[in-house]
Write an enzyme that holds these catalytic residues in place. Structure first.
Site, PDB file in Angstrom:
ATOM      1  N   ASP A  40     -42.422  25.458  50.398  1.00  0.00           N
ATOM      2  CA  ASP A  40     -42.383  26.878  50.703  1.00  0.00           C
ATOM      3  C   ASP A  40     -43.776  27.304  51.165  1.00  0.00           C
ATOM      4  O   ASP A  40     -44.732  26.517  51.120  1.00  0.00           O
ATOM      5  CB  ASP A  40     -41.921  27.680  49.477  1.00  0.00           C
ATOM      6  CG  ASP A  40     -41.228  28.986  49.859  1.00  0.00           C
ATOM      7  OD1 ASP A  40     -41.562  29.537  50.927  1.00  0.00           O
ATOM      8  OD2 ASP A  40     -40.354  29.443  49.097  1.00  0.00           O
ATOM      9  N   GLU A  51     -38.558  39.188  47.517  1.00  0.00           N
ATOM     10  CA  GLU A  51     -39.169  38.266  46.546  1.00  0.00           C
ATOM     11  C   GLU A  51     -39.631  39.006  45.300  1.00  0.00           C
ATOM     12  O   GLU A  51     -38.948  39.896  44.799  1.00  0.00           O
ATOM     13  CB  GLU A  51     -40.271  37.456  47.240  1.00  0.00           C
ATOM     14  CG  GLU A  51     -39.734  36.627  48.403  1.00  0.00           C
ATOM     15  CD  GLU A  51     -40.697  35.587  48.914  1.00  0.00           C
ATOM     16  OE1 GLU A  51     -41.415  34.967  48.117  1.00  0.00           O
ATOM     17  OE2 GLU A  51     -40.707  35.361  50.145  1.00  0.00           O
TER      18      GLU A  51
END
Length: 635
Positions: A313, A519
């Site tokens: 990521d 997020e």
């Protein structure tokens, strides 16, 4: 006589040398790795034999476009670029401008010694959401409510076309997290709390990539052509199970729970030929997933036989240590050693390459690990035809935000709506609403707000509010278009009680919900409607018959308001085609959606998922009232 003796051998040697050089030049020009008729394993082997250590390491780097130039692509043999959330060529860039940017970088890669094309990736998580005027589909939680894998596959195909329309061949989607706690700020990226539902929705992968041919080898990546894109199943693994839903935190679970809840979606994704898999920021039982060799190498690669590449990521390896980047050398060694093949090093690729090179020269990272990584990256590039067609053209630019795709998104919105309450009793339903009425009130912060109904990961990482971010239709606009021309529609975002009483409305539609987030910025311990949503509901619903439409990425606190609400609709984050909400409110289509996750009574119950022993929801997983379309509503 003697002076003439060496002339023949010298001439022969010179002729041999010239012929050899000509043959060598011809061989270089032919190069098996450039020949699409050669089997992919042969092409990979041929190319890797020619690559230097620097070129191999370069292929393992993914750099943010803002920090790249064509010269860097050439000199460092960079394997990939990405656009992070909101990273665009310029504000409101056209499809052609995106293509020109991508091709500019690609020309840099093609001018390198071996001409290895780079692969450009982008977060297209609910349509091509970074791009102005693209079709923005409902977020995954809404798609989970449709229970329609075939619809999701069509959305994947439409997304692939819009992404290719901008010259990009790779998407960081789908998210196949199983969200087990709605307090998690990424819960809307999950199709639902049930692993079986998530497995069904992996049908988006053949939509994005194309259907794998019969008898295709399991685990091998597959992309069917220039109208499709490489997909990325994420985030491996357990990202949706963290304690209290804290983003990127720790998932505590035994082996059976991991394999039965969080892993099944990956089985289906691999069978369907997914090209790449992204590792999760989160930890599993205290061990960072970016450092988890047992699961990345031993299980994913060796047991499940995944043959695509594993990608980190964004700055994921930097978070292996606490605090981040406390020991970058250790993070590189550990992340690469765990089996990650491509590293998102968006802002510091030179430092990454230098440290990585030093670790190889010191025999800390073996060449076998590098060769495994590079062969996987090349396999995806060869499979998707990047070597044959590295540069994009303008042939698909009209696919961006096309009417066909917007119609598809509108269909998805209709099917995603979940009817939770319809009247104070079953004999007196409120929905569908009459199109012909004297005067109706539309209220609420989300009624006329395109950004709020799209949510996070729209144009920017965190999303935006307002109506200028991109092209689309708000829920209010959809309502106005749906009602009879004689019906007066009054919009007042937050009216007081006196206003509601004095206007003698026939009924009201109140649209409230959450502000956009992405997020960890969306992590919430309270799960309340954004202000002034609750006040608006109280002002309106105690004075006139009202339908409340909740625009949110997850269930929110609703129990205190249920008695005053006449009808309740969960609209999730519907995207740019808000008229799909009006289609169902007014009966052109019936309500069919089912809850993809449990709707709690109070946050004290969380986490609470279907099958739990303490299961006592406000509305259970799979709940959803239905209505029939009004006769003659749709031609």
């Amino acid at each position: 006589m003697m002076s003439r003796i060496p002339i023949i051998p010298l001439a022969g040697i010179l002729l041999f040398f010239l012929c050899s050089r000509a043959a060598e030049a011809k061989g270089d020009q032919y190069a098996k790795y450039r020949d699409p008729k050669q089997p992919i394993p042969v092409r990979i082997s041929d190319l890797m034999k020619r690559m230097t250590l620097q070129e191999k390491i370069g292929q393992m780097v993914q750099l943010e476009r803002m920090n790249a130039t064509p010269a860097i692509m050439k000199e460092d043999s960079i394997g990939s670029l990405l656009s992070g959330g909101g990273s665009v060529p310029k504000p409101k860039a056209t499809a052609a401008e995106w293509i020109d940017m991508v091709n500019g970088f690609q020309n840099g890669s093609l001018s390198s010694r071996l001409g290895i094309p780079m692969i450009y990736g982008i977060d297209a998580v609910h349509g091509h959401n970074n791009v102005y005027q693209a079709t923005v589909f409902p977020h995954n939680v809404g798609l989970g409510a449709t229970r329609d894998p075939e619809l999701v596959k069509r959305i994947g195909a439409a997304t692939a076309l819009e992404v290719r329309a901008t010259g990009i061949p790779y998407v960081f989607a789908p998210c196949i997290a199983v969200c087990r706690d709605p307090r998690w700020g990424r819960c809307y990226e999950s199709y639902g709390e049930d692993p079986k539902l998530v497995q069904q929705m992996t049908e988006i992968i053949p939509g994005l990539q194309g259907d794998v041919p019969p008898n295709f080898r399991k685990g091998v990546p597959y992309v069917s052509g220039k109208r499709k894109v490489a997909a990325c199943a994420k985030h491996f693994v357990g990202d949706g199970g963290t304690v209290r839903g804290i983003n990127a935190d720790n998932t505590v679970i035994d082996g059976h729970g991991l394999l039965s809840i969080h892993m099944p979606g990956y089985y289906n994704s691999i069978i369907k030929g997914v090209s790449t898999i992204m590792v999760s920021y989160s930890s599993l039982n205290g061990k960072k997933m970016h450092a988890n060799k047992q699961l990345i190498t031993d299980f994913l690669k060796n047991t499940l036989k995944f043959r695509g590449f594993v990608i980190s990521d964004m700055q994921g390896i930097e978070w292996i240590t606490t605090p981040a980047i406390a020991n970058y050398t250790y993070s590189i060694e550990t992340g690469i050693g765990a089996g990650i093949d491509m590293i998102m090093a968006p802002y510091n690729h030179t430092e990454f390459i230098n440290i990585f090179t030093g670790l190889v020269k010191k025999n800390v990272i073996p060449m076998s690990r590098i060769d495994d990584a590079v062969s996987r990256i090349l396999r995806v590039k060869f499979t998707m035809g990047l070597f044959e067609s590295p540069l994009a053209d303008y042939s698909l630019v009209k696919e961006l935000g096309s009417k066909a795709h917007r119609d598809l998104a509108r269909e998805a919105v209709r099917k995603s709506l979940v009817l939770l309450k319809n009247g104070q009793n079953a004999d007196d339903p409120v929905l569908p609403l009459p199109k012909k009425a004297n005067k109706i009130l539309v209220a609420g912060s989300h009624a006329d707000n395109l950004g709020s109904q799209c949510g996070g990961w729209t144009i920017t990482w965190q999303g935006l509010t307002g109506n200028t971010l991109t092209a689309g239709t708000t829920i209010l606009s959809g309502i106005k278009a749906a009602v009879d021309p004689s019906t007066q529609v009054i919009f007042n975002e937050n009216p007081n009680e006196d206003y509601v009483v004095s206007n003698n409305f026939s009924y009201a539609i109140v649209v409230v919900g959450e502000k956009p987030y992405a997020e960890g910025y969306g992590d919430s311990l309270t799960l309340t409607i954004s202000d002034p949503g609750t006040a608006t509901m109280w002002s309106v619903c105690v004075r006139v018959k009202c339908v409340v439409v909740v625009v949110s990425g997850r269930p929110v606190m609703m129990q205190p308001y249920m008695t005053s609400i006449d009808a309740l609709v969960a609209a999730w984050l519907p995207g740019t085609e808000g008229q799909g909400v009006a289609d169902v409110l007014f009966g052109d289509y019936g309500f069919t959606g089912k809850l993809p996750r449990t709707w709690f009574k109070t946050v004290d119950q969380l986490p609470m998922n279907v099958g739990d022993p303490h299961y006592d929801p406000l509305f259970p997983f799979g709940f959803g009232l239905t209505t029939e379309p009004k006769k003659g509503s749709v031609a």
